[in-house]
Design an enzyme around this catalytic site. Structure first.
Site, PDB file in Angstrom:
ATOM      1  N   VAL A 145      43.515  28.345  50.927  1.00  0.00           N
ATOM      2  CA  VAL A 145      44.820  27.727  50.636  1.00  0.00           C
ATOM      3  C   VAL A 145      44.713  26.466  49.781  1.00  0.00           C
ATOM      4  O   VAL A 145      45.702  26.051  49.176  1.00  0.00           O
ATOM      5  CB  VAL A 145      45.627  27.412  51.927  1.00  0.00           C
ATOM      6  CG1 VAL A 145      46.067  28.675  52.646  1.00  0.00           C
ATOM      7  CG2 VAL A 145      44.872  26.459  52.844  1.00  0.00           C
TER       8      VAL A 145
ATOM      9  N   ASN B 254      50.211  27.354  58.200  1.00  0.00           N
ATOM     10  CA  ASN B 254      49.470  27.184  59.455  1.00  0.00           C
ATOM     11  C   ASN B 254      47.976  26.935  59.241  1.00  0.00           C
ATOM     12  O   ASN B 254      47.341  26.329  60.095  1.00  0.00           O
ATOM     13  CB  ASN B 254      49.688  28.446  60.313  1.00  0.00           C
ATOM     14  CG  ASN B 254      48.666  28.572  61.416  1.00  0.00           C
ATOM     15  OD1 ASN B 254      48.804  27.957  62.468  1.00  0.00           O
ATOM     16  ND2 ASN B 254      47.604  29.347  61.192  1.00  0.00           N
TER      17      ASN B 254
ATOM     18  N   SER C  76      50.666  18.295  63.935  1.00  0.00           N
ATOM     19  CA  SER C  76      49.921  18.075  65.187  1.00  0.00           C
ATOM     20  C   SER C  76      50.431  16.794  65.832  1.00  0.00           C
ATOM     21  O   SER C  76      50.855  15.868  65.124  1.00  0.00           O
ATOM     22  CB  SER C  76      48.434  17.924  64.880  1.00  0.00           C
ATOM     23  OG  SER C  76      47.747  17.339  65.971  1.00  0.00           O
TER      24      SER C  76
ATOM     25  N   TYR D 131      41.997  14.392  59.601  1.00  0.00           N
ATOM     26  CA  TYR D 131      42.921  15.372  60.198  1.00  0.00           C
ATOM     27  C   TYR D 131      44.288  14.729  60.492  1.00  0.00           C
ATOM     28  O   TYR D 131      45.340  15.288  60.148  1.00  0.00           O
ATOM     29  CB  TYR D 131      42.290  15.925  61.480  1.00  0.00           C
ATOM     30  CG  TYR D 131      43.055  17.032  62.160  1.00  0.00           C
ATOM     31  CD1 TYR D 131      42.835  18.372  61.823  1.00  0.00           C
ATOM     32  CD2 TYR D 131      43.984  16.754  63.168  1.00  0.00           C
ATOM     33  CE1 TYR D 131      43.523  19.397  62.462  1.00  0.00           C
ATOM     34  CE2 TYR D 131      44.675  17.768  63.811  1.00  0.00           C
ATOM     35  CZ  TYR D 131      44.446  19.086  63.456  1.00  0.00           C
ATOM     36  OH  TYR D 131      45.125  20.090  64.102  1.00  0.00           O
ATOM     37  N   ALA D 132      44.272  13.551  61.113  1.00  0.00           N
ATOM     38  CA  ALA D 132      45.538  12.891  61.467  1.00  0.00           C
ATOM     39  C   ALA D 132      46.305  12.492  60.208  1.00  0.00           C
ATOM     40  O   ALA D 132      47.540  12.614  60.161  1.00  0.00           O
ATOM     41  CB  ALA D 132      45.273  11.671  62.349  1.00  0.00           C
ATOM     42  N   ALA D 133      45.583  12.027  59.169  1.00  0.00           N
ATOM     43  CA  ALA D 133      46.254  11.651  57.916  1.00  0.00           C
ATOM     44  C   ALA D 133      46.882  12.881  57.268  1.00  0.00           C
ATOM     45  O   ALA D 133      48.017  12.827  56.775  1.00  0.00           O
ATOM     46  CB  ALA D 133      45.267  10.987  56.961  1.00  0.00           C
TER      47      ALA D 133
ATOM     48  N   LYS E 120      47.844  15.627  58.806  1.00  0.00           N
ATOM     49  CA  LYS E 120      48.957  16.120  59.631  1.00  0.00           C
ATOM     50  C   LYS E 120      50.163  15.176  59.547  1.00  0.00           C
ATOM     51  O   LYS E 120      51.318  15.626  59.630  1.00  0.00           O
ATOM     52  CB  LYS E 120      48.499  16.305  61.079  1.00  0.00           C
ATOM     53  CG  LYS E 120      47.449  17.410  61.267  1.00  0.00           C
ATOM     54  CD  LYS E 120      47.964  18.776  60.831  1.00  0.00           C
ATOM     55  CE  LYS E 120      47.016  19.915  61.162  1.00  0.00           C
ATOM     56  NZ  LYS E 120      47.518  21.221  60.724  1.00  0.00           N
TER      57      LYS E 120
ATOM     58  N   ILE F 166      46.030  23.158  72.037  1.00  0.00           N
ATOM     59  CA  ILE F 166      46.286  24.587  72.244  1.00  0.00           C
ATOM     60  C   ILE F 166      44.934  25.293  72.302  1.00  0.00           C
ATOM     61  O   ILE F 166      44.055  25.030  71.470  1.00  0.00           O
ATOM     62  CB  ILE F 166      47.118  25.160  71.060  1.00  0.00           C
ATOM     63  CG1 ILE F 166      48.383  24.322  70.797  1.00  0.00           C
ATOM     64  CG2 ILE F 166      47.452  26.635  71.300  1.00  0.00           C
ATOM     65  CD1 ILE F 166      49.427  24.330  71.887  1.00  0.00           C
TER      66      ILE F 166
HETATM   67  N1  NAD Z   1      44.528  24.373  68.437  1.00  0.00           N
HETATM   68  C1  NAD Z   1      45.138  23.219  68.575  1.00  0.00           C
HETATM   69  O1  NAD Z   1      45.022  22.544  69.609  1.00  0.00           O
HETATM   70  C2  NAD Z   1      46.032  22.693  67.491  1.00  0.00           C
HETATM   71  C3  NAD Z   1      46.808  21.551  67.769  1.00  0.00           C
HETATM   72  C4  NAD Z   1      47.635  21.050  66.767  1.00  0.00           C
HETATM   73  C5  NAD Z   1      47.686  21.667  65.540  1.00  0.00           C
HETATM   74  N2  NAD Z   1      46.913  22.762  65.293  1.00  0.00           N
HETATM   75  C6  NAD Z   1      46.984  23.366  63.970  1.00  0.00           C
HETATM   76  O2  NAD Z   1      47.367  24.719  64.081  1.00  0.00           O
HETATM   77  C7  NAD Z   1      46.822  25.458  62.993  1.00  0.00           C
HETATM   78  C8  NAD Z   1      46.057  26.663  63.527  1.00  0.00           C
HETATM   79  O3  NAD Z   1      45.013  26.191  64.360  1.00  0.00           O
HETATM   80  P1  NAD Z   1      44.165  27.132  65.336  1.00  0.00           P
HETATM   81  O4  NAD Z   1      43.845  26.322  66.532  1.00  0.00           O
HETATM   82  O5  NAD Z   1      44.808  28.444  65.477  1.00  0.00           O
HETATM   83  O6  NAD Z   1      42.806  27.239  64.474  1.00  0.00           O
HETATM   84  P2  NAD Z   1      41.795  28.443  64.234  1.00  0.00           P
HETATM   85  O7  NAD Z   1      40.562  27.809  63.699  1.00  0.00           O
HETATM   86  O8  NAD Z   1      41.676  29.309  65.443  1.00  0.00           O
HETATM   87  O9  NAD Z   1      42.528  29.309  63.094  1.00  0.00           O
HETATM   88  C9  NAD Z   1      42.707  28.769  61.813  1.00  0.00           C
HETATM   89  C10 NAD Z   1      42.889  29.906  60.818  1.00  0.00           C
HETATM   90  O10 NAD Z   1      43.033  29.303  59.522  1.00  0.00           O
HETATM   91  C11 NAD Z   1      42.132  29.939  58.626  1.00  0.00           C
HETATM   92  N3  NAD Z   1      41.730  29.013  57.578  1.00  0.00           N
HETATM   93  C12 NAD Z   1      40.930  27.926  57.693  1.00  0.00           C
HETATM   94  N4  NAD Z   1      40.737  27.368  56.498  1.00  0.00           N
HETATM   95  C13 NAD Z   1      41.427  28.113  55.606  1.00  0.00           C
HETATM   96  C14 NAD Z   1      41.603  28.029  54.210  1.00  0.00           C
HETATM   97  N5  NAD Z   1      41.019  27.068  53.481  1.00  0.00           N
HETATM   98  N6  NAD Z   1      42.382  28.951  53.602  1.00  0.00           N
HETATM   99  C15 NAD Z   1      42.965  29.948  54.321  1.00  0.00           C
HETATM  100  N7  NAD Z   1      42.826  30.070  55.642  1.00  0.00           N
HETATM  101  C16 NAD Z   1      42.062  29.159  56.279  1.00  0.00           C
HETATM  102  C17 NAD Z   1      40.961  30.348  59.503  1.00  0.00           C
HETATM  103  O11 NAD Z   1      40.160  31.351  58.868  1.00  0.00           O
HETATM  104  C18 NAD Z   1      41.667  30.821  60.766  1.00  0.00           C
HETATM  105  O12 NAD Z   1      42.062  32.166  60.659  1.00  0.00           O
HETATM  106  C19 NAD Z   1      45.959  24.482  62.210  1.00  0.00           C
HETATM  107  O13 NAD Z   1      46.690  23.942  61.138  1.00  0.00           O
HETATM  108  C20 NAD Z   1      45.668  23.398  63.220  1.00  0.00           C
HETATM  109  O14 NAD Z   1      45.378  22.165  62.619  1.00  0.00           O
HETATM  110  C21 NAD Z   1      46.075  23.288  66.230  1.00  0.00           C
END
Ligand code: NAD
Length: 247
Positions: free
Chosen positions: A64, A90, A142, A155-157, A159, A188
């Site tokens: 992305v 996402n 987040s 990450y925080a910046a 988000k 999560i």
């Molecule tokens: N898990 C948590 O506690 C949590 C909390 C707050 C926010 N988030 C956010 O939710 C989103 C999903 O997180 P998750 O926990 O499911 O993570 P995850 O690592 O399980 O899944 C992330 C997905 O994004 C894909 N991805 C990573 N880099 C990519 C790139 N450069 N181009 C295309 N795809 C890419 C990965 O291959 C994976 O399929 C993220 O943005 C994360 O920051 C997660």
């Protein structure tokens, strides 16, 4: 089936929160485009699950953070599935390190994927949404973008930046009947958080007032609502899904 006839693009939709969002939107009747780094058995499983629900599903390999590829992916989605109505930004990564030890690469990569990645796809989708006078964008931020967190400067910046991007897009696209919102999950349980130290999980659990950690479905339910016409008058919002972790 309120999203029947709609097409949704979910970045990073192969697993975790993105996969749950893809399935929730498919359950509401949407056809699903998943964009992720590469095809994986996880991605294959989600595509099969979507078709099992009666929807169409396609996979688009992309990093992305690649601006040119983003413009192409959005065009490819429209060519393959006929239209685009919903974009869920996402895809995200974390490369955690305390600020004074963080490398330039760690900063650039997390900002490039988590913030620029969302801009890349929102920009391409905005042209389509303006043309058709309608659409939905949901950016996955987040709680750590709202409050900051030790070791998460990049990450925080990123988000927090997503929140500014969300509010700006909401202002720019409102007159075109496009709703733009951000969802801010707490901890999560996914592969991303499974890789964190045990202490992070214990601390997050203690912070919740509901006494449990979140599931990808907890986030997906809200995203599906924001993508529906029931949320037609909600835009520019940031909604936490964190079990009260950050009240
Ligand atoms: N898990 C948590 O506690 C949590 C909390 C707050 C926010 N988030 C956010 O939710 C989103 C999903 O997180 P998750 O926990 O499911 O993570 P995850 O690592 O399980 O899944 C992330 C997905 O994004 C894909 N991805 C990573 N880099 C990519 C790139 N450069 N181009 C295309 N795809 C890419 C990965 O291959 C994976 O399929 C993220 O943005 C994360 O920051 C997660």
């Amino acid at each position: 089936m309120e999203l029947q006839g709609k097409v949704a693009l979910v970045t990073g939709g192969s697993r975790g929160i993105g996969a749950a969002i893809a399935l929730a939107l498919a359950r509401s009747g949407a056809d699903i485009a998943i964009c992720d780094l590469q095809p994986t058995p996880d991605a294959e499983g989600i595509l099969k699950a979507v078709t099992g629900l009666g929807g169409r599903a396609s996979f688009f390999p992309a990093d992305v953070s690649d601006f040119q590829r983003a413009q192409k992916v959005v065009a490819e989605v429209v060519a393959a599935l006929g239209r685009l109505d919903i974009l869920v930004n996402n895809a995200g990564i974390n490369l955690d390190r305390v600020s004074w030890k963080m490398s330039e690469e760690e900063w650039d990569r997390v900002l490039g994927v988590n913030l620029k990645g969302a801009f890349n796809y929102a920009r391409a989708a905005a042209l389509i949404f303006r043309g058709q006078q309608g659409g939905k964008i949901v950016n996955i931020s987040s709680v750590n973008g709202l409050r900051g967190q030790w070791g998460l400067a990049n990450y925080a910046a990123a988000k927090a930046g997503l929140i500014g991007l969300t509010k700006t897009l909401a202002r720019e696209l409102g007159s075109s009947h496009v709703n733009v919102n951000a969802v801010a999950p707490g901890y999560i349980r996914t592969k991303m958080t499974d890789a964190l130290p045990r202490q992070a999980k214990d601390d997050a659990l203690k912070e919740t007032v509901l006494g449990r950690l979140g599931t990808p479905e907890d986030v997906a339910h809200l995203v599906a609502f924001l993508c529906s016409e029931r949320a037609a008058y909600i835009t520019g919002e940031v909604i936490k899904v964190d079990g009260g972790q950050y009240i």
